[in-house]
Design a protein around this motif. Structure first.
Motif, PDB file in Angstrom:
ATOM      1  N   TRP A 171      -2.816   1.738  -2.620  1.00  0.00           N
ATOM      2  CA  TRP A 171      -4.250   2.049  -2.583  1.00  0.00           C
ATOM      3  C   TRP A 171      -4.504   3.325  -1.790  1.00  0.00           C
ATOM      4  O   TRP A 171      -5.271   4.197  -2.221  1.00  0.00           O
ATOM      5  N   PHE A 172      -3.863   3.469  -0.637  1.00  0.00           N
ATOM      6  CA  PHE A 172      -4.050   4.678   0.170  1.00  0.00           C
ATOM      7  C   PHE A 172      -3.568   5.916  -0.578  1.00  0.00           C
ATOM      8  O   PHE A 172      -4.182   6.990  -0.488  1.00  0.00           O
ATOM      9  N   ALA A 173      -2.461   5.771  -1.332  1.00  0.00           N
ATOM     10  CA  ALA A 173      -1.944   6.913  -2.081  1.00  0.00           C
ATOM     11  C   ALA A 173      -2.910   7.327  -3.192  1.00  0.00           C
ATOM     12  O   ALA A 173      -3.057   8.519  -3.494  1.00  0.00           O
ATOM     13  N   GLU A 174      -3.587   6.343  -3.807  1.00  0.00           N
ATOM     14  CA  GLU A 174      -4.493   6.634  -4.911  1.00  0.00           C
ATOM     15  C   GLU A 174      -5.859   7.119  -4.424  1.00  0.00           C
ATOM     16  O   GLU A 174      -6.425   8.074  -4.957  1.00  0.00           O
ATOM     17  N   VAL A 175      -6.415   6.471  -3.414  1.00  0.00           N
ATOM     18  CA  VAL A 175      -7.790   6.742  -2.981  1.00  0.00           C
ATOM     19  C   VAL A 175      -7.840   7.846  -1.925  1.00  0.00           C
ATOM     20  O   VAL A 175      -8.745   8.681  -1.932  1.00  0.00           O
ATOM     21  N   ASN A 176      -6.876   7.826  -0.994  1.00  0.00           N
ATOM     22  CA  ASN A 176      -6.782   8.829   0.065  1.00  0.00           C
ATOM     23  C   ASN A 176      -8.118   9.064   0.780  1.00  0.00           C
ATOM     24  O   ASN A 176      -8.778  10.098   0.564  1.00  0.00           O
ATOM     25  N   PRO A 177      -8.550   8.128   1.629  1.00  0.00           N
ATOM     26  CA  PRO A 177      -9.830   8.298   2.326  1.00  0.00           C
ATOM     27  C   PRO A 177      -9.918   9.583   3.151  1.00  0.00           C
ATOM     28  O   PRO A 177     -11.003  10.118   3.367  1.00  0.00           O
ATOM     29  N   GLY A 178      -8.772  10.094   3.634  1.00  0.00           N
ATOM     30  CA  GLY A 178      -8.775  11.382   4.330  1.00  0.00           C
ATOM     31  C   GLY A 178      -8.855  11.309   5.836  1.00  0.00           C
ATOM     32  O   GLY A 178      -8.365  12.189   6.533  1.00  0.00           O
ATOM     33  N   ASN A 179      -9.505  10.274   6.363  1.00  0.00           N
ATOM     34  CA  ASN A 179      -9.533  10.107   7.825  1.00  0.00           C
ATOM     35  C   ASN A 179      -9.751   8.632   8.147  1.00  0.00           C
ATOM     36  O   ASN A 179     -10.167   7.836   7.286  1.00  0.00           O
ATOM     37  N   LEU A 180      -9.463   8.266   9.381  1.00  0.00           N
ATOM     38  CA  LEU A 180      -9.492   6.858   9.797  1.00  0.00           C
ATOM     39  C   LEU A 180     -10.895   6.279   9.711  1.00  0.00           C
ATOM     40  O   LEU A 180     -11.073   5.139   9.257  1.00  0.00           O
ATOM     41  N   MET A 181     -11.904   7.038  10.109  1.00  0.00           N
ATOM     42  CA  MET A 181     -13.265   6.517  10.089  1.00  0.00           C
ATOM     43  C   MET A 181     -13.703   6.151   8.669  1.00  0.00           C
ATOM     44  O   MET A 181     -14.291   5.086   8.448  1.00  0.00           O
ATOM     45  N   LYS A 182     -13.400   7.011   7.702  1.00  0.00           N
ATOM     46  CA  LYS A 182     -13.771   6.724   6.323  1.00  0.00           C
ATOM     47  C   LYS A 182     -12.990   5.528   5.787  1.00  0.00           C
ATOM     48  O   LYS A 182     -13.539   4.685   5.075  1.00  0.00           O
ATOM     49  N   ALA A 183     -11.712   5.450   6.155  1.00  0.00           N
ATOM     50  CA  ALA A 183     -10.897   4.316   5.716  1.00  0.00           C
ATOM     51  C   ALA A 183     -11.461   3.006   6.255  1.00  0.00           C
ATOM     52  O   ALA A 183     -11.533   1.996   5.540  1.00  0.00           O
ATOM     53  N   GLN A 184     -11.884   3.017   7.529  1.00  0.00           N
ATOM     54  CA  GLN A 184     -12.452   1.802   8.123  1.00  0.00           C
ATOM     55  C   GLN A 184     -13.759   1.399   7.432  1.00  0.00           C
ATOM     56  O   GLN A 184     -14.079   0.209   7.352  1.00  0.00           O
ATOM     57  N   ALA A 185     -14.503   2.370   6.931  1.00  0.00           N
ATOM     58  CA  ALA A 185     -15.753   2.071   6.230  1.00  0.00           C
ATOM     59  C   ALA A 185     -15.510   1.519   4.838  1.00  0.00           C
ATOM     60  O   ALA A 185     -16.431   1.009   4.201  1.00  0.00           O
ATOM     61  N   MET A 186     -14.273   1.616   4.360  1.00  0.00           N
ATOM     62  CA  MET A 186     -13.950   1.199   2.992  1.00  0.00           C
ATOM     63  C   MET A 186     -13.115  -0.078   2.965  1.00  0.00           C
ATOM     64  O   MET A 186     -12.477  -0.387   1.958  1.00  0.00           O
ATOM     65  N   MET A 187     -13.105  -0.871   4.050  1.00  0.00           N
ATOM     66  CA  MET A 187     -12.193  -2.018   4.118  1.00  0.00           C
ATOM     67  C   MET A 187     -12.516  -3.101   3.092  1.00  0.00           C
ATOM     68  O   MET A 187     -11.617  -3.760   2.572  1.00  0.00           O
ATOM     69  N   ASP A 188     -13.804  -3.311   2.775  1.00  0.00           N
ATOM     70  CA  ASP A 188     -14.139  -4.294   1.739  1.00  0.00           C
ATOM     71  C   ASP A 188     -13.605  -3.851   0.382  1.00  0.00           C
ATOM     72  O   ASP A 188     -13.032  -4.650  -0.376  1.00  0.00           O
ATOM     73  N   GLU A 189     -13.795  -2.588   0.070  1.00  0.00           N
ATOM     74  CA  GLU A 189     -13.268  -2.039  -1.181  1.00  0.00           C
ATOM     75  C   GLU A 189     -11.743  -2.134  -1.205  1.00  0.00           C
ATOM     76  O   GLU A 189     -11.129  -2.469  -2.229  1.00  0.00           O
ATOM     77  N   ILE A 212      -8.305 -12.205   0.299  1.00  0.00           N
ATOM     78  CA  ILE A 212      -7.718 -11.394   1.354  1.00  0.00           C
ATOM     79  C   ILE A 212      -8.828 -10.632   2.059  1.00  0.00           C
ATOM     80  O   ILE A 212      -9.770 -10.162   1.420  1.00  0.00           O
ATOM     81  N   THR A 213      -8.726 -10.537   3.374  1.00  0.00           N
ATOM     82  CA  THR A 213      -9.666  -9.790   4.180  1.00  0.00           C
ATOM     83  C   THR A 213      -8.908  -8.844   5.097  1.00  0.00           C
ATOM     84  O   THR A 213      -8.000  -9.278   5.820  1.00  0.00           O
TER      85      THR A 213
END
Length: 219
Positions: A171-189, A212-213
């Motif tokens: 998922w990280f390889a495909e979506v690549n949030p770019g930074n930790l803050m954005k990744a944390q905002a996308m945890m439900d997705e 899974i959560t």
């Protein structure tokens, strides 16, 4: 269990076990036409000569060449009756939803961070997941075969968590949030995507990932 048995039954509770072998050691010797008793919340997988033969749901079953066809070839050159003895084992499998298990990445997940530091950030993730057995026969073939006395929750958890971690890495390889803050905002997705991506691996092991959560990410 008696040396020659007319009944096959698992009476012990399977609180922390997914699979329990009967008998625990060696082969069971059964008189032709034994009663196989399967309680609610169980499936029983008949096993002989390194092969899982058939699966039985809750109820009382009489084991014959009609409902375990592989036995037909075994007895094809024999004259047999009610006193015929044959050897086999039975694996009882818990068909229930297991309680939420905690999980964490054993290996860090790499996330690209363009223009920041070295351009990569290694992340750890933790959360919980719930699962249940979907295919008793496949669980037996995947995890225990003809040797082990049983399969406890801890033994299978490592493989399930590895499948979840691989899905998270993809998922990280495909979506690549770019930074930790954005990744944390996308945890439900992220949780939804990981559940979908993990299911093929869970299916191959005879399991169903119920939920899974992702509880948090940390560098």
């Amino acid at each position: 269990m008696a040396r020659v048995a007319d009944k096959i039954e698992l009476t012990r509770e399977m609180r922390d076990r997914i699979v329990q072998r009967v008998p625990e050691n060696g082969q069971g010797d059964f008189r032709m036409g034994p009663q196989l008793i399967v309680h609610q919340g169980q499936n029983a997988v008949f096993y002989r000569d390194g092969k899982s033969l058939d699966t039985f749901g809750p109820g009382r079953h009489t084991i014959t060449t009609a409902n375990v066809p592989v036995l037909t070839s075994f007895f094809s050159n024999m004259v047999f009756g009610s006193d015929t003895i044959f050897s086999a084992v039975v694996y009882y499998v818990a068909m229930r939803e297991f309680p939420q298990e905690g999980c964490g990445t054993r290996q860090p997940i790499a996330m690209q961070t363009p223009g920041q530091g070295l351009g990569w950030l290694l992340l750890g993730a933790h959360g919980t997941f719930g699962f249940e057995v979907k295919d008793a026969k496949r669980v037996v073939d995947t995890f225990v075969g003809g040797g082990q006395a049983g399969l406890d929750l801890r033994a299978v958890k490592t493989r399930l968590v590895n499948s979840i971690t691989q899905a998270a890495t993809d998922w990280f390889a495909e979506v690549n949030p770019g930074n930790l803050m954005k990744a944390q905002a996308m945890m439900d997705e992220m949780s939804t995507a990981i559940k979908i991506k993990s299911q093929d691996q869970f299916d191959s092991m005879g399991m169903l990932l119920k939920n899974i959560t992702i509880g948090g990410l940390s560098p």
